[in-house]
Design an enzyme around this catalytic site. Structure first.
Site, PDB file in Angstrom:
ATOM      1  CG  LEU A 133      33.621  38.578  27.487  1.00 37.24           C
ATOM      2  CD1 LEU A 133      32.783  38.413  26.215  1.00 37.24           C
ATOM      3  CD2 LEU A 133      35.071  38.166  27.230  1.00 37.24           C
ATOM      4  CD  GLU A 135      26.087  37.983  29.783  1.00 37.48           C
ATOM      5  OE1 GLU A 135      26.035  38.624  28.723  1.00 37.48           O
ATOM      6  OE2 GLU A 135      25.313  37.035  30.057  1.00 37.48           O
ATOM      7  N   GLY A 139      31.460  33.450  33.140  1.00 37.26           N
ATOM      8  CA  GLY A 139      32.744  34.084  33.372  1.00 37.26           C
ATOM      9  C   GLY A 139      33.779  33.464  32.464  1.00 37.26           C
ATOM     10  CB  ILE A 165      31.843  45.979  34.534  1.00 36.08           C
ATOM     11  CG1 ILE A 165      30.965  44.892  33.891  1.00 36.08           C
ATOM     12  CG2 ILE A 165      32.321  46.992  33.515  1.00 36.08           C
ATOM     13  CD1 ILE A 165      31.711  43.970  32.935  1.00 36.08           C
ATOM     14  CD  GLN A 343      57.038  34.582  56.979  1.00 37.51           C
ATOM     15  OE1 GLN A 343      55.832  34.653  56.801  1.00 37.51           O
ATOM     16  NE2 GLN A 343      57.574  34.062  58.079  1.00 37.51           N
ATOM     17  N   GLY A 346      57.721  40.547  58.758  1.00 43.93           N
ATOM     18  CA  GLY A 346      57.254  39.934  59.996  1.00 43.93           C
ATOM     19  C   GLY A 346      55.926  40.517  60.444  1.00 43.93           C
ATOM     20  N   GLY A 347      55.814  40.797  61.737  1.00 44.40           N
ATOM     21  CA  GLY A 347      54.560  41.333  62.270  1.00 44.40           C
ATOM     22  C   GLY A 347      54.168  42.640  61.620  1.00 44.40           C
ATOM     23  CD  GLU A 370      41.641  41.682  31.331  1.00 41.04           C
ATOM     24  OE1 GLU A 370      40.546  41.175  31.028  1.00 41.04           O
ATOM     25  OE2 GLU A 370      41.942  42.849  31.067  1.00 41.04           O
ATOM     26  CB  THR A 372      40.854  31.881  36.312  1.00 38.01           C
ATOM     27  OG1 THR A 372      40.623  30.747  35.460  1.00 38.01           O
ATOM     28  CG2 THR A 372      39.523  32.504  36.712  1.00 38.01           C
TER      29      THR A 372
END
Length: 390
Positions: A133, A135, A139, A165, A343, A346-347, A370, A372
């Protein structure tokens, strides 16, 4: 680190058959999908073999008629299967959702002859579909698409480019919306185009921040000739067909989002209960406990909303507003939950040694595909407050 096997979810399923089906999906997810997910995504490998297994297992056509190879399952059940697949690997869950979307036009609007000829291979014959759909220049404003289909005797000649696509370049068939009349929504018609049609070729896949195992590409139609027998529905009905498919497709994205969020929560809980700091598990600390509670609540709320919308669809009642709400809520929740999972770790959450950083990158695209989430808010507002007065 390999992905953690998806944890069982306490599901409310309508029949024993549905419970057995979800058990099958979960078994395949744990044995065949999750163990290879991290390595496959890192390598950009599309797991076509998994889709072959899903087809052989009857899982690529769940919401469609068994007369044509489908599973005769209500959307309420199909979406929970999608959630399980997406929790194991989003490339697979989203791929099944897109394939289901690509089958929608023919299953709902095709003639009996078209369905008999094409649907069995599409639903259970190992084929994989794509939906065309969007292009490069249309959008969110899909009704302004420029790809043209010109009548030539008993054939149509399609020329133009489709963008973003999923499965572009590897699909066996494409459901294509092309302009056959004047400007606007009423000039669009739907076609079923074989993946090996002469003049059809795909560009190199896009380089994305996530979903690296799922190819997304522009697809070019350079004078692709298809018989009028591959036109789906009436001339000028294509945009209505496209919107109908998107309502159902948005529920698929909602279910996939909940699956990704659930996988992130499972990883966060496992880490928080096993990680020791100050002589006790970090899950004992109120800040993290509250964070995990919020994550779990958002997931349950999203699941309840997409299932409520699915039950409306199964009952034959309008569900467009609820589909937009589910897509909006579930994908926003997935973004929040996956970010919080990073989070919690952590690291370590910021490293590729754990999958939560991948879940966060993957969750982002679900707020875009589908339609935004800004478009979802427009759809919801239209239902609540009426059309924009401009």
């Amino acid at each position: 680190m390999p992905d953690r096997a998806p944890q069982p979810v306490d599901r409310q399923l309508p029949t024993d058959e549905a419970r057995d089906l979800i058990s099958l999906v979960r078994d395949i997810a744990q044995r065949e999908i999750a163990p290879e997910a991290a390595e496959g995504e890192d390598a950009g490998h599309f797991p076509r073999e998994v889709f072959g297994l899903l087809s052989e297992s009857g899982l690529l056509g769940l919401p469609y008629d068994s007369e044509y190879g489908g599973g005769d399952q209500p959307y309420e059940v199909y979406l929970q299967a999608l959630e399980e697949l997406a929790a194991a690997r989003l490339t697979v869950g989203l791929g099944v959702s897109v394939h289901t979307l690509a089958c929608h036009a023919l299953a709902q609007y095709g003639t009996k002859e078209q369905q008999v000829e094409h649907l069995p291979a599409m639903l259970g014959g190992g084929l994989l579909g794509a939906y065309c759909l969007s292009e490069p220049s249309s959008g969110s404003d899909a009704a302004s698409l420029r790809t043209k289909a010109v009548r030539d005797g008993d054939d149509w000649v399609i020329t133009g480019t489709k963008a973003w696509i999923t499965h572009g370049g590897i699909a066996d068939f494409y459901t294509v919306m092309a302009r056959t009349g004047g400007e606007g929504a009423r000039g669009i018609t739907a076609f079923l185009v074989p993946g090996d049609a002469e003049g059809l070729h795909a560009a190199l896949p896009e380089k994305k921040m996530g979903m690296k195992g799922s190819p997304t590409a522009q697809v070019h139609f350079d004078g692709v000739r298809v018989s009028d027998e591959r036109r789906i529905g009436d001339e000028g009905q294509g945009f209505a067909i496209a919107l109908s498919a998107l309502d159902s497709g948005r529920l698929g994205i909602a279910a996939c989002a909940v699956g990704v969020a659930q996988a992130a929560l499972d990883e966060a809980v496992a880490y928080a209960t096993g990680r020791q700091q100050f002589g006790r598990p970090i899950a004992d600390f109120q800040g993290l406990r509250f964070m995990l509670a919020d994550m779990a609540t958002q997931i349950e709320a999203g699941r309840a909303l997409y299932l409520a919308a699915a039950r409306l669809r199964d009952a034959g009642r309008p569900f467009s507003k609820q589909a937009a709400m589910a897509k909006l809520l579930c994908t926003d929740a997935a973004m929040k939950v996956t970010t919080d999972a990073v989070q919690v770790l952590g690291g370590y959450g910021y490293t590729a040694d754990f999958p939560v950083e991948r879940y966060m990158r993957e969750a982002k695209v679900l707020q875009i595909v589908e339609g935004t989430n800004q478009i979802q808010r427009m759809v919801i507002a239209r239902h609540v407050a009426g059309p924009d007065s401009r």
